[in-house]
Design a protein around this motif. Sequence first.
Motif, PDB file in Angstrom:
ATOM      1  N   CYS A  26      42.922  38.960  46.905  1.00  0.00           N
ATOM      2  CA  CYS A  26      44.281  39.104  46.364  1.00  0.00           C
ATOM      3  C   CYS A  26      45.164  37.884  46.637  1.00  0.00           C
ATOM      4  N   GLU A  84      38.745  39.356  37.164  1.00  0.00           N
ATOM      5  CA  GLU A  84      37.473  39.911  36.690  1.00  0.00           C
ATOM      6  C   GLU A  84      36.406  39.853  37.773  1.00  0.00           C
ATOM      7  N   ASP A  98      36.836  39.958  40.934  1.00  0.00           N
ATOM      8  CA  ASP A  98      37.292  40.643  42.152  1.00  0.00           C
ATOM      9  C   ASP A  98      37.523  39.685  43.321  1.00  0.00           C
TER      10      ASP A  98
END
Length: 93
Positions: A35, A30, A32
């Motif tokens: 990764c 949520e 961001d």
Amino acid sequence: MHGYTENKDDYLKRLRRIEGQVRGIAKMVEDDKYCIDILTQVSAATKALQSVALGLLEEHMGGCVVDAARAGGAEADAKVKEASEAIARLVRS
């Protein structure tokens, strides 16, 4: 009584911790976050779930399967087959 009953509270604590990890991962998505950081947390949660699964499997083998093997017959065959299938699912995951 299931083989894990004596350790039920420990399993529940571990699962609640994992649940918190997964909620944290969702929050990272949520927000961001990077990764690789998310993937690191997914890996940690996966390993934690695998640890729970292996503990449950060990208790199943040491209790249910051993008891059925002592009794012999079709029930023993069914428990061994069931355990083999569970192991196969864990190996594939």
